[in-house]
Scaffold this motif. Structure first.
Motif, PDB file in Angstrom:
ATOM      1  N   TYR A 174     -10.454  -8.938  12.334  1.00  0.00           N
ATOM      2  CA  TYR A 174     -10.409  -7.582  11.770  1.00  0.00           C
ATOM      3  C   TYR A 174     -11.475  -6.746  12.454  1.00  0.00           C
ATOM      4  O   TYR A 174     -12.650  -7.108  12.487  1.00  0.00           O
ATOM      5  N   ASP A 175     -11.031  -5.643  13.020  1.00  0.00           N
ATOM      6  CA  ASP A 175     -11.946  -4.666  13.617  1.00  0.00           C
ATOM      7  C   ASP A 175     -11.278  -3.308  13.466  1.00  0.00           C
ATOM      8  O   ASP A 175     -10.222  -3.072  14.068  1.00  0.00           O
ATOM      9  N   PRO A 176     -11.847  -2.421  12.653  1.00  0.00           N
ATOM     10  CA  PRO A 176     -11.207  -1.125  12.400  1.00  0.00           C
ATOM     11  C   PRO A 176     -11.061  -0.261  13.645  1.00  0.00           C
ATOM     12  O   PRO A 176     -10.282   0.688  13.646  1.00  0.00           O
ATOM     13  N   PRO A 179      -6.538  -1.513  16.900  1.00  0.00           N
ATOM     14  CA  PRO A 179      -5.278  -1.520  16.126  1.00  0.00           C
ATOM     15  C   PRO A 179      -4.759  -2.936  15.906  1.00  0.00           C
ATOM     16  O   PRO A 179      -4.895  -3.807  16.779  1.00  0.00           O
ATOM     17  N   GLU A 180      -4.173  -3.171  14.733  1.00  0.00           N
ATOM     18  CA  GLU A 180      -3.656  -4.497  14.398  1.00  0.00           C
ATOM     19  C   GLU A 180      -2.584  -4.963  15.375  1.00  0.00           C
ATOM     20  O   GLU A 180      -2.414  -6.160  15.597  1.00  0.00           O
ATOM     21  N   GLU A 181      -1.848  -4.024  15.973  1.00  0.00           N
ATOM     22  CA  GLU A 181      -0.763  -4.413  16.887  1.00  0.00           C
ATOM     23  C   GLU A 181      -1.264  -4.797  18.273  1.00  0.00           C
ATOM     24  O   GLU A 181      -0.481  -5.180  19.146  1.00  0.00           O
ATOM     25  N   VAL A 190      -5.465  -8.645  12.144  1.00  0.00           N
ATOM     26  CA  VAL A 190      -4.914  -8.519  10.793  1.00  0.00           C
ATOM     27  C   VAL A 190      -5.759  -7.536   9.992  1.00  0.00           C
ATOM     28  O   VAL A 190      -6.807  -7.076  10.439  1.00  0.00           O
ATOM     29  N   SER A 191      -5.302  -7.253   8.784  1.00  0.00           N
ATOM     30  CA  SER A 191      -6.101  -6.431   7.866  1.00  0.00           C
ATOM     31  C   SER A 191      -7.285  -7.245   7.349  1.00  0.00           C
ATOM     32  O   SER A 191      -7.275  -8.488   7.394  1.00  0.00           O
ATOM     33  N   LEU A 192      -8.278  -6.556   6.826  1.00  0.00           N
ATOM     34  CA  LEU A 192      -9.422  -7.254   6.246  1.00  0.00           C
ATOM     35  C   LEU A 192      -8.975  -8.119   5.073  1.00  0.00           C
ATOM     36  O   LEU A 192      -9.434  -9.256   4.920  1.00  0.00           O
ATOM     37  N   GLU A 193      -8.092  -7.609   4.267  1.00  0.00           N
ATOM     38  CA  GLU A 193      -7.628  -8.367   3.106  1.00  0.00           C
ATOM     39  C   GLU A 193      -6.952  -9.668   3.523  1.00  0.00           C
ATOM     40  O   GLU A 193      -7.202 -10.734   2.939  1.00  0.00           O
ATOM     41  N   GLU A 194      -6.102  -9.610   4.537  1.00  0.00           N
ATOM     42  CA  GLU A 194      -5.423 -10.833   4.986  1.00  0.00           C
ATOM     43  C   GLU A 194      -6.427 -11.827   5.549  1.00  0.00           C
ATOM     44  O   GLU A 194      -6.324 -13.037   5.297  1.00  0.00           O
ATOM     45  N   GLN A 220     -14.863  -8.103  -1.895  1.00  0.00           N
ATOM     46  CA  GLN A 220     -14.448  -8.973  -0.790  1.00  0.00           C
ATOM     47  C   GLN A 220     -14.558 -10.447  -1.166  1.00  0.00           C
ATOM     48  O   GLN A 220     -13.663 -11.245  -0.857  1.00  0.00           O
TER      49      GLN A 220
END
Length: 331
Positions: A174-176, A179-181, A190-194, A220
């Protein structure tokens, strides 16, 4: 007149490397006896340059440094320097962003393996209670196909991923800022939640900013697996320590490996240090003899460049170049 370089603090045996580099500009070197603000305010008045490790270079210190052209940080982060004030005062701020990538990434992998293989626990039990004292009731995972989460995918995060892949781990990132793609053969974005919900091991590699302070908090920790192990060899402020303490003592997570805490000089009775399920090292993930020599040399070389009117290699506030006190020559 020879330039004066103030060294606020350092944590290695000598500054021989700095002296050798700074000899090129015939610098007078001042070493602060303590890193407290009042001392630095007085000494900064004489400084044409400041090199700093952990001491707080506050707005008051910077404002007293009327002749200072550069503040050079021994290290990656600059959260101990008031960069905004330095910029307003037309002072260049530099850092050394990539000197200890092998060491920190090794340290993270060592934390993970030490925890998972129960090295410290079995070592201590065998030393104090004998060879047959160790039970095999603790959870020790086969790492192949388990999940490692990396929060922050910069230089160190990428190196951790490369080393961890040798163990057959699935690596989630995860790194904002990415992009996830984004495609990467080693990792899945992936998202932070995943990441928090899936990963058995999570390691932090983000800078400490206002937006990342307490990145790991109660919300978290509530998402994490009960067998998860959190590693932080970045900045202490990324973790809300009250939330971490509660998460470990209530068994919401299994434990943590920490090279940093919020307090840069915590007391020996610090409640997190004394938790059985915490592996602690005193901010030494960066260290090898090779990395320190590189750090000393590169921080000092930035001072030499700026004093000579040359562009530094790694500048935090490039917008100050055109108005800097150093009259930098750009090509």
């Amino acid at each position: 007149m020879n330039p004066t370089v103030l060294i606020t603090d350092y944590v290695w045996p000598s500054i021989d490397a700095e002296k050798r580099i700074l000899k090129e500009i015939n610098a007078n070197i001042l070493i602060a006896p303590t890193g407290d603000e009042s001392t630095l305010i007085k000494m900064a008045t004489k400084a044409d340059a400041i090199i700093t490790c952990f001491a707080q270079v506050t707005d008051k210190v910077i404002l007293s440094a009327k002749n200072c052209k550069i503040i050079s940080r021994y290290g990656v982060g600059v959260d101990n320097i008031n960069v905004d004030t330095a910029t307003k005062e037309n002072i260049i701020v530099t850092y050394v962003p990539d000197y200890c990538i092998p060491e920190v990434s090794d340290h993270v992998i060592a934390m993970m393996l030490t925890w998972n293989r129960k090295i410290l626990k079995h070592h201590n039990q065998t030393k104090t209670q004998g060879w047959s004292s160790v039970s095999l009731n603790d959870r020790i995972m086969r790492l192949n196909d388990k999940y490692l989460g990396i929060i922050g995918y910069g230089r160190i995060g990428k190196t951790v991923a490369s080393k961890a892949s040798a163990f057959g781990l699935n690596i989630l990132v995860y790194d904002p800022l990415i992009p996830e793609e984004t495609q990467d053969s080693l990792v899945t974005f992936v998202s932070l939640e995943e990441l928090l919900t899936k990963c058995h091991f999570i390691t932090l590699h983000a800078p400490l900013l206002e937006s990342t302070k307490d990145l790991m908090n109660e919300d978290q920790f509530s998402l994490m697996r009960p067998d998860a192990f959190l590693i932080n060899a970045a900045r202490g402020g990324l973790i809300n320590e009250k939330a971490l303490y509660n998460a470990i003592t209530s068994k919401k997570i299994a434990g943590a490996g920490l090279d940093v805490l919020v307090d840069i000089d915590p007391p020996i009775d610090h409640r997190i240090i004394n938790l059985e399920n915490v592996i602690i090292t005193p901010h030494t993930a960066f260290f090898s003899q090779e990395s320190v020599i590189e750090l000393e040399e590169r921080a000092a070389k930035e001072v030499v460049r700026v004093i000579k009117g040359e562009m530094p290699d790694n500048i935090i506030n490039p917008n100050v170049i055109s108005t800097s006190r150093a009259n930098i020559t750009t090509k």
